[in-house]
Design a protein around this motif. Sequence first.
Motif, short mmCIF file in Angstrom:
data_model
loop_
_atom_site.label_atom_id
_atom_site.label_comp_id
_atom_site.label_asym_id
_atom_site.label_seq_id
_atom_site.Cartn_x
_atom_site.Cartn_y
_atom_site.Cartn_z
N THR A 194 30.08 -23.51 -23.85
CA THR A 194 31.33 -24.19 -23.53
C THR A 194 32.11 -24.68 -24.74
O THR A 194 33.30 -24.95 -24.63
CB THR A 194 31.06 -25.39 -22.61
N ASN A 195 31.44 -24.84 -25.90
CA ASN A 195 32.18 -25.38 -27.04
C ASN A 195 32.83 -24.28 -27.88
O ASN A 195 33.33 -24.55 -28.97
CB ASN A 195 31.24 -26.21 -27.93
N LYS B 46 33.66 -31.14 -32.17
CA LYS B 46 34.22 -32.42 -31.73
C LYS B 46 35.57 -32.17 -31.09
O LYS B 46 36.10 -31.05 -31.12
CB LYS B 46 34.36 -33.38 -32.91
N SER B 47 36.15 -33.19 -30.50
CA SER B 47 37.48 -33.07 -29.90
C SER B 47 38.49 -32.68 -30.98
O SER B 47 38.53 -33.29 -32.05
CB SER B 47 37.88 -34.38 -29.22
N THR B 48 39.30 -31.67 -30.67
CA THR B 48 40.10 -31.03 -31.71
C THR B 48 41.44 -30.56 -31.18
O THR B 48 41.55 -30.08 -30.05
CB THR B 48 39.34 -29.79 -32.26
N LEU B 49 42.46 -30.68 -32.03
CA LEU B 49 43.75 -30.03 -31.79
C LEU B 49 43.75 -28.73 -32.58
O LEU B 49 43.73 -28.74 -33.82
CB LEU B 49 44.91 -30.93 -32.24
N LEU B 50 43.74 -27.61 -31.88
CA LEU B 50 43.78 -26.30 -32.51
C LEU B 50 45.20 -25.77 -32.51
O LEU B 50 45.88 -25.78 -31.47
CB LEU B 50 42.87 -25.31 -31.78
N GLN B 51 45.66 -25.27 -33.68
CA GLN B 51 47.00 -24.70 -33.81
C GLN B 51 46.89 -23.37 -34.54
O GLN B 51 46.40 -23.31 -35.67
CB GLN B 51 47.91 -25.66 -34.59
N TYR C 293 44.36 -28.18 -26.93
CA TYR C 293 43.59 -29.41 -27.11
C TYR C 293 42.19 -29.19 -26.54
O TYR C 293 42.04 -28.78 -25.38
CB TYR C 293 44.28 -30.57 -26.38
N VAL C 294 41.18 -29.43 -27.37
CA VAL C 294 39.79 -29.24 -26.97
C VAL C 294 39.13 -30.62 -26.93
O VAL C 294 39.09 -31.32 -27.95
CB VAL C 294 39.05 -28.33 -27.97
N VAL C 295 38.62 -30.99 -25.77
CA VAL C 295 38.06 -32.33 -25.60
C VAL C 295 36.56 -32.24 -25.29
O VAL C 295 36.17 -31.66 -24.28
CB VAL C 295 38.78 -33.09 -24.46
N PHE D 273 33.32 -30.92 -20.50
CA PHE D 273 34.11 -30.31 -21.57
C PHE D 273 35.39 -29.73 -20.96
O PHE D 273 35.37 -29.12 -19.90
CB PHE D 273 33.28 -29.20 -22.22
N LYS D 274 36.52 -29.94 -21.64
CA LYS D 274 37.78 -29.42 -21.09
C LYS D 274 38.75 -29.05 -22.20
O LYS D 274 38.64 -29.52 -23.33
CB LYS D 274 38.42 -30.43 -20.14
#
Length: 287
Positions: free
Chosen positions: A57-58, A111-116, A144-146, A151-152
Amino acid sequence: MKKFSTVLTILIVCLLAVSIYKYKNPPAQESITFFPIDPKVNFIKTETILSPLNKPTNFILWTIHSTLDQKAYLRQDAGLLFANGRLTGQLSDWKQNTAALIQDDQIATEKSTLLQAITFHHAELHEKGDQIFSSQAMSADQLYVVHSNPFKTFRVPSNKNEEQWKQQLDAETERMLQLSWNNGIRYFSIPLKNYEVLPFSQFHERAKTTLPGFSKPETARIVGNLWEGLYKNYILGIKKADGTIITPLGSTIPLILLAKDKTHLLVLTETGKGEPILLRQIIEEAD
């Protein structure tokens, strides 16, 4: 002896023909070179997609796909992926005599991440009379990965919890980038009043029409030349003042500074070790 002379003559002619062909048709190299835009040739599909994988899932699937409306002498796609404002991945591919390219990679998030993700799609076109033209486009995506239970991922928040995560990740990324860019601006004594400032993460949208103060042909040339410079001086490695070349991984999203007098642009970034880097590029007049 006469037969040997005839064979030798044929061999020399063949070698000359091969040499002339290679001179007129040099082998393609893995690089991006801007040529005048051919308005008759267009990309019919360009996409950069970030999507979650079911297992594990990650992991996030990063896909780049583009198709030109005809085969090109050389097709190239170069993509950059930033996580919370720092370069975490690169994708680059090139092929001759093709219209389409597709590539992908699986990205692990801890970890929670903003992917661009930002991609430059390019085609080099060799036409009659030894003329060379280009076709180009950009595409982008963000996710946005939380890392919560469950996990979402999301692009646009659909509830209050996601909105809070968006605000947190945006704020953390913006705070880090502003600190980095301000340090670089002070280090290089850049007079901001003389520049239009564009974070590279927003460059795709701003360049869709025209950049501030520039016409459409001028914008196309700036975009093409910028990516040509980024490919040679950033994607393939950052060249420091002492001549050493280091990986761009871990570096911050570049800040693009367009001179208001339309003479040049600056690309400001910071290496993974915190060293400010400044690239300067002359803005050429459009044909």
